[in-house]
Design an enzyme around this catalytic site. Structure first.
Site, short mmCIF file in Angstrom:
data_model
loop_
_atom_site.label_atom_id
_atom_site.label_comp_id
_atom_site.label_asym_id
_atom_site.label_seq_id
_atom_site.Cartn_x
_atom_site.Cartn_y
_atom_site.Cartn_z
N HIS A 14 0.82 -1.20 -0.04
CA HIS A 14 0.03 0.09 -0.05
C HIS A 14 0.89 1.27 0.14
O HIS A 14 0.14 2.32 0.19
CB HIS A 14 -1.02 0.11 1.30
CG HIS A 14 -1.87 -0.86 1.32
ND1 HIS A 14 -3.14 -1.00 0.77
CD2 HIS A 14 -2.01 -2.17 1.69
CE1 HIS A 14 -3.92 -1.89 0.87
NE2 HIS A 14 -3.19 -2.84 1.41
N LYS A 19 -8.15 13.81 4.83
CA LYS A 19 -7.26 12.68 4.77
C LYS A 19 -6.46 12.64 5.75
O LYS A 19 -6.09 13.63 6.49
CB LYS A 19 -6.59 12.44 3.32
CG LYS A 19 -5.95 14.00 2.91
CD LYS A 19 -5.16 13.77 1.37
CE LYS A 19 -6.21 14.05 0.27
NZ LYS A 19 -6.36 12.64 -0.39
N ARG A 20 -5.52 11.81 6.08
CA ARG A 20 -4.52 11.95 7.27
C ARG A 20 -3.57 12.95 6.89
O ARG A 20 -3.28 13.31 5.52
CB ARG A 20 -3.77 10.50 7.21
CG ARG A 20 -4.50 9.45 7.90
CD ARG A 20 -4.91 10.09 9.64
NE ARG A 20 -3.58 10.02 10.34
CZ ARG A 20 -3.38 9.12 11.28
NH1 ARG A 20 -4.21 8.24 11.54
NH2 ARG A 20 -2.20 9.14 11.77
N LYS A 62 1.00 14.44 0.90
CA LYS A 62 -0.37 14.66 0.63
C LYS A 62 -0.56 16.12 0.26
O LYS A 62 -1.64 16.63 -0.36
CB LYS A 62 -1.26 14.25 1.44
CG LYS A 62 -1.30 12.56 1.74
CD LYS A 62 -2.41 12.26 2.89
CE LYS A 62 -2.48 10.62 3.15
NZ LYS A 62 -2.91 9.94 2.18
N THR A 118 -8.31 6.65 -1.63
CA THR A 118 -9.83 6.07 -1.84
C THR A 118 -10.56 7.23 -1.68
O THR A 118 -12.08 7.09 -1.96
CB THR A 118 -10.00 4.84 -1.11
OG1 THR A 118 -9.43 5.25 0.35
CG2 THR A 118 -9.34 3.64 -1.58
N LYS A 129 -14.69 8.37 -3.33
CA LYS A 129 -15.88 8.68 -2.41
C LYS A 129 -16.47 10.02 -3.00
O LYS A 129 -17.47 10.26 -3.26
CB LYS A 129 -15.53 8.54 -1.09
CG LYS A 129 -15.39 7.18 -0.61
CD LYS A 129 -14.65 7.41 0.78
CE LYS A 129 -13.94 5.91 1.03
NZ LYS A 129 -13.13 5.94 2.26
C1 26Q Z 1 3.74 0.08 10.36
C2 26Q Z 1 4.51 -0.28 11.59
C3 26Q Z 1 4.24 0.18 12.61
C4 26Q Z 1 3.19 1.23 12.83
C5 26Q Z 1 2.37 1.70 11.76
C6 26Q Z 1 2.66 1.14 10.65
C7 26Q Z 1 1.44 1.49 9.58
C8 26Q Z 1 0.09 1.61 9.71
C9 26Q Z 1 -0.47 2.18 8.61
C10 26Q Z 1 2.12 1.81 8.24
C11 26Q Z 1 1.45 2.11 7.35
C12 26Q Z 1 0.05 2.35 7.47
C13 26Q Z 1 -1.05 2.80 6.34
C14 26Q Z 1 -0.85 2.94 5.37
C15 26Q Z 1 -2.04 3.27 4.44
O1 26Q Z 1 -2.86 3.75 4.69
N1 26Q Z 1 -1.83 3.34 3.05
C16 26Q Z 1 -2.82 3.86 2.16
O2 26Q Z 1 -3.59 2.69 1.85
C17 26Q Z 1 -4.46 3.06 0.73
C18 26Q Z 1 -5.38 1.82 0.52
O3 26Q Z 1 -4.64 1.15 -0.47
C19 26Q Z 1 -4.07 3.88 -0.49
O4 26Q Z 1 -5.46 4.17 -1.12
C20 26Q Z 1 -3.35 5.12 -0.04
O5 26Q Z 1 -3.03 5.80 -1.11
C21 26Q Z 1 -2.21 4.72 0.95
O6 26Q Z 1 -1.59 5.66 1.47
#
Ligand code: 26Q
Length: 808
Positions: free
Chosen positions: A355, A542-543, A548, A650, A654
């Site tokens: 992702h 978004k976050r 971004k 995503t 929406k």
């Molecule tokens: C990993 C290790 C330790 C702590 C946290 C994490 C961690 C947690 C969440 C690393 C990444 C995430 C989240 C990633 C994420 O949300 N990516 C998004 O995924 C969406 C669905 O595929 C995409 O549409 C977005 O582009 C992408 O940023």
């Protein structure tokens, strides 16, 4: 087919209230009635869940197991009632019992068991898997605390704990009988017995994993899957002998150690926190999950040799990557298989979705930590790494490529490479992203195993994100084309035919106007802010992350503001800029940008020149339920990441589905939106991926733009000076011009600034022609069907999982 008539619901709710609270409907509070609703629906779904599992077992069907550290479920009552086909009946029954359905729905806390895109995607896919009648289950952790609640205090983010379980737990069905034990630490002892090498983990700490199941009903089907959330409990009861000696803390030590595992969701999005508790969380839920799958498989088939024929394990990014060594452990240590047989089964069971391409989000664990917490899993991982490296050496004969593809290197375990080595499939989440994985991030590995690499573009649950949250638009679509789109999202295409119909365009415009009024009322009630429904609703939610580029949006607003200072008539159409974003608590720059947005909003609010022309609102605590109010009311969707950085996005889908027009870069799924919309139905701007790379190669110097472009110069100077609250943003100014332990303007805001201003100008001009605007809006809705989760899940089913699904 329907689960309940209005009368049956009334009766069921009345008796639930009686049994659970000893109250009649007149005596019950809203919260009690909400709980009663959840319990009644849960019972009905649990029954269907039993039938579904029976049928899966009887047909010996292959099952999909979707593993994710995050499921951002949001609220469930309205959604479940909708999928069960009883939403009107529920509203009516509640009315008869003296309750307002809308008020009850608003009372339900969001199950915020995720950060953002990745977690919400998992939730949307659960809906589609049930609706498409795929035997499937989701697995995660039953966090006590989900993503934090955001408060804005004096312009700054403050995090509060999110205690969602009070009412939210009504959806959960604990299954203590199906608990599993998970072992941490200790030392390994090896011994031979009967010609077999046995390995036991001595002195380990054992944590009990107790499943809490949440039923996931499909739409227009009895098929019901389950989301299994593991809760962590201490195995040992509190040692009462210590307790009675007054050694309270010692007595509860083990209990505390165990239970902290499921305490809280890590609030980092697209950023890795290399904390040992995170690794424990990952192993805890992976081990419990694989044990539970293996146990059920053994009960059904009496052997694990056909495990891969009956099970497929999809992992949501690398976070559940430990399934690979854990499945190997079970097959070798518990089932007594050879390495080769175990490896064959594992590599035909696991599929990995990536992702992100951000370096700081690629998971890496220090070998010593890994080894200390998971000694046996470390042994297996090291052996996987050794064999994989041998294969790479024989293939590449190139030390540089061997280093790049290694699973363990320099004392670090690289989870993505582990997934590539141990998985049968690696997919990105948009066409562009999957191409970048193949040509850049995983270039070498994909040369060696090209057949593993594929793309599945993301999709969203269009029943939730259109039909359920935007009933006015759903009504129009059903009037014009019928309700077929609910099961066949591509049927939305039929709307294209009405682009020349003034009457339809007018209805579309009225719907947006009504939705804007509703949203304005909601925001007024929630945080007191006053929105003008006559203004353009221009939204970025978004976050908060630098890539971004919320800051680019802010720079443009400052430029507009400065133009208004020079010429109070520079803006004809009132313009409202809405932001919503949570920043990871440890991400200082992201928090500064939130502060900046609020400082600017305050400045504009206090400047009479801006009255009726310009407004900025920061929406507090952006979350699924807020998005559900917002999407139907949005007119402009900001999707402005640096090209090549957003894997898919995503939220963009929406907005599109609800008729907002996109101002965006050619990044992630925006590229595919552009493919179906053309230049004429969105506002594209900015550097393309290859131009970004070229600019970086030739050496990007943002100071040159600052010196050359007077608008940029003045906007950046305003950051340094700050606004009426007296806060200076010279740190952000410095980051754009000089960098700070990172390249200056790493995400190329200044390089794209002029093009962005131009896109906003084109957008504002288009808004002045309502017929044109609504025609564009209609095309956006009409062509959004390809971004339905049903389409994405069908692709996974066909090309990766090899399971049948319901076609309609
Ligand atoms: C990993 C290790 C330790 C702590 C946290 C994490 C961690 C947690 C969440 C690393 C990444 C995430 C989240 C990633 C994420 O949300 N990516 C998004 O995924 C969406 C669905 O595929 C995409 O549409 C977005 O582009 C992408 O940023």
């Amino acid at each position: 087919m329907t689960a309940f008539t209005t009368n049956q619901l009334e009766e069921a709710l009345t008796s639930k209230l009686m049994v659970n609270f000893g109250k009649t409907a007149e005596e019950a509070s809203d919260a009690e009635m909400l709980r009663a609703c959840a319990l009644v629906l849960r019972d009905a779904m649990a029954l269907r869940g039993v039938e579904t599992r029976k049928e899966t077992k009887r047909g010996e069907k292959r099952m999909v197991h979707y593993l994710s550290l995050e499921f951002l479920m949001g609220r469930s009552l309205q959604k479940n009632a909708y999928n069960l086909g009883i939403l009107p009946q529920l509203k009516e029954a509640l009315g008869h019992l003296g309750f307002q359905a809308g008020d009850l729905f608003e009372l339900e806390p969001d199950a915020g068991l995720g950060n953002g895109g990745l977690g919400r995607l998992a939730a949307c896919y659960l809906d589609s898997m049930s609706t498409l009648e795929i035997p499937a289950a989701g697995y995660s952790i039953c966090y006590d605390l989900g993503i934090f609640k955001q408060k804005i205090v004096e312009g700054q983010q403050v995090e509060l704990p999110d205690n969602w379980k009070g009412i939210g737990s009504a959806w959960l069905l604990p299954k203590p009988e199906e608990a599993q034990q998970v072992h941490f630490g200790g030392t390994l002892r090896e011994f031979w017995d009967n010609g077999h090498l046995h390995i036991v983990q001595e002195g380990a700490t054992t944590v009990l994993a107790v499943p809490c199941d949440m039923e996931i009903a499909g739409y227009d089907t009895r098929h019901t899957n389950v989301l299994r959330l593991w809760d962590a409990k201490s195995l040992k009861p509190v040692d009462m002998s210590l307790y009675s000696k007054g050694e309270y803390f010692k007595a509860t030590e083990d209990e505390a150690m165990a239970e902290v595992i499921a305490k809280v969701l890590y609030p980092d999005d697209n950023h890795v926190e290399g904390k040992s508790l995170r690794l424990k969380q990952q192993y805890f839920f992976v081990s419990a999950t694989i044990q539970s799958i293996a146990e059920k498989h053994l009960a059904a088939y009496g052997t694990l040799t056909n495990f891969h024929e009956k099970n497929v394990i999809q992992i949501n990014d690398t976070h559940p990557a430990l399934v690979i060594p854990e499945l190997m452990r079970i097959l070798i240590d518990d089932a007594g298989m050879s390495w080769d047989q175990a490896w064959d089964i594992t590599t035909h069971s696991v599929a990995y979705t990536n992702h992100t391409v951000l370096a700081e989000a690629l998971e890496k664990w220090p070998q010593d930590l890994f080894q200390r917490i998971l000694p046996r899993i470390w042994q297996i991982t090291a052996e996987i790494a050794r064999r994989w490296q041998e294969k790479c050496e024989n293939f590449f004969h190139d030390p540089e490529k061997v280093r790049d593809t290694a699973v363990v290197w320099d004392g670090v375990v690289r989870m993505a490479n582990l997934c590539i080595a141990g998985g049968m499939s690696v997919n990105g989440v948009s066409a562009l992203h999957s191409r970048i994985l193949k040509t850049d991030v995983f270039k070498n590995a994909s040369e060696m195993e090209p057949e593993k690499f594929t793309n599945v573009t993301n999709g969203i649950d269009h029943r939730r994100w259109l039909a359920e949250i935007n009933p006015r638009l759903d009504g129009l679509i059903c009037d014009l084309t019928g309700g077929a789109y609910l099961m066949q999202p591509q049927a939305l295409r039929k709307l294209d035919a009405f682009a020349g119909d003034r009457d339809v365009l007018l209805r579309l415009a009225r719907i947006k106007q009504e939705n804007k009024k509703d949203f304005a009322a909601y925001v007024k009630k929630q945080q007191g802010a006053v929105l003008d429904p006559e203004s353009i609703f221009d939204v970025q939610v978004k976050r908060l992350h630098e890539y971004k580029r919320q800051l680019l949006n802010v720079l443009h607003i400052i430029a507009l503001y400065q133009r208004l200072q020079d010429d109070p008539n520079a803006i004809v159409r009132p313009h409202t800029f809405l932001f919503g974003a949570k920043a990871a608590p440890g991400y200082a720059v992201a928090k500064r940008i939130i502060h900046l947005i609020n400082s600017l909003a305050d400045q504009i609010d206090h400047d009479p020149v801006c009255k009726g022309k310009l407004k900025v609102v920061f929406l507090e605590n952006y979350r699924v339920s807020l998005a559900e109010h917002l999407m139907p009311a949005s007119e402009v969707s900001q999707q402005i990441s640096t090209a090549g950085k957003e894997a898919s996005g995503t939220g963009n889908m929406k907005f599109m589905m609800n008729g907002a027009l996109t101002v965006g870069t050619l990044d992630g799924a925006n590229v595919e939106m552009h493919d179906v919309l053309g230049d004429e139905n969105m506002f594209l701007f900015g550097l393309h991926t290859d131009e970004v790379a070229a600019l970086r190669r030739e050496g990007y110097v943002p100071q040159r733009l600052y010196n050359r472009d007077p608008v940029i110069h003045r906007v950046l100077d305003a950051l340094k000076t700050g606004f009426r609250d007296g806060v200076s943003y010279d740190d952000l100014y410095g980051r754009l011009l000089f960098g700070d332990r990172c390249p200056a303007d790493e995400y190329l805001l200044l390089a794209d600034f002029a093009a962005y201003c131009d896109a906003e100008k084109r957008m504002a001009a288009a808004y002045e022609d309502p017929v044109k605007w609504n025609e564009m809006s209609l095309h956006n809705i009409a062509r959004s069907g390809v971004f339905a989760a049903d389409r994405a899940v069908a692709e996974y089913a066909e090309r990766i999982w090899h399971v049948p699904y319901r076609r309609s």
